[in-house]
Design a protein around this motif. Sequence first.
Motif, short mmCIF file in Angstrom:
data_model
loop_
_atom_site.label_atom_id
_atom_site.label_comp_id
_atom_site.label_asym_id
_atom_site.label_seq_id
_atom_site.Cartn_x
_atom_site.Cartn_y
_atom_site.Cartn_z
N PRO A 35 -10.46 52.29 -23.25
CA PRO A 35 -11.71 52.98 -23.57
C PRO A 35 -12.48 52.29 -24.69
O PRO A 35 -11.93 51.42 -25.39
CB PRO A 35 -11.24 54.38 -23.99
CG PRO A 35 -9.83 54.18 -24.44
CD PRO A 35 -9.27 53.08 -23.60
N SER A 38 -11.09 51.06 -28.40
CA SER A 38 -9.62 50.99 -28.38
C SER A 38 -9.08 49.72 -29.02
O SER A 38 -7.86 49.56 -29.11
CB SER A 38 -9.12 51.07 -26.92
OG SER A 38 -9.67 50.02 -26.14
N ASP A 139 -12.26 54.25 -19.08
CA ASP A 139 -11.82 55.50 -19.68
C ASP A 139 -11.57 56.51 -18.55
O ASP A 139 -12.51 56.92 -17.87
CB ASP A 139 -12.87 56.04 -20.65
CG ASP A 139 -12.29 57.10 -21.57
OD1 ASP A 139 -11.10 57.44 -21.41
OD2 ASP A 139 -13.03 57.60 -22.44
N ARG A 197 -7.82 55.39 -30.66
CA ARG A 197 -8.82 54.31 -30.67
C ARG A 197 -9.15 53.92 -32.11
O ARG A 197 -9.84 54.66 -32.81
CB ARG A 197 -10.09 54.75 -29.95
CG ARG A 197 -9.89 55.06 -28.48
CD ARG A 197 -11.14 55.63 -27.85
NE ARG A 197 -11.45 56.95 -28.37
CZ ARG A 197 -12.57 57.61 -28.08
NH1 ARG A 197 -13.49 57.06 -27.30
NH2 ARG A 197 -12.77 58.81 -28.58
#
Length: 255
Positions: A35, A38, A139, A197
Amino acid sequence: MRGAGAEATKRRARPFRADITERLARGEHLVLYGPLGSGKSTFLCTLHARLRREGRPCAIADATIRLGDMTQAFARAYPEVDIAGLTQRRTRARLAAAAELRAGVLLFDHVHRLNTAMTGFLHGLRGGLAGIILAVDVDGPRAREALRACYPALSLVAMPRSSARQLRTYLHAAGPTVASDLTPAQERQILRAARGRPGWVRLCALLLQEDRYWHGKMLYVAVLCTDTEIALRLGRPPFLSSATQNLQSNSPPDR
């Protein structure tokens, strides 16, 4: 159990970097996905710096939208190759010959979608010795399935999630003066919203220093996390309209 989990995290973190380096040295083509925020871009920059220190031909493309971005990165990896006056097609052919003689690594960040020409470029290098990483923002499980359909011939590698301990370190390192005012409950809420993240946490820590999220010692955590998500997707802090600014000047109950 907590200590054992931390040791397991450390054991997983080391092989990830070593495995990626070894696979690139063999000339593999990898798709690094995860995502937004990240840590893919940070990992690629760190890997690029390390390979350059080792003397290996390497280049990184910050944004990979068209075949020309790949060609330019390829040329930066082999600056000794004379490509003056050549067409892009002949340029890539000469650079590919250099890659077969001296193995290099190409890192393509922020890949949106490969067109036919870009796919042909990668296919032409599969017999050479140039290792490649394509970093793609993904994601959710549906997006992962779509990724497998887009890159059926390439190996997919998921960007590992950062542990809560690592995220807490990033949070306090980026905003040490303000992060110390966080209550344990506020900190837990921020770390849950981060979903492993580190880039999200660093951006959140920057926004955390702005007064509009604070009323005395009260922090509007939900608003902060929402703005961080918006800023991450936009690539910049969200624009505040005059109505929003007036709303922030109201008392907490009115807000």
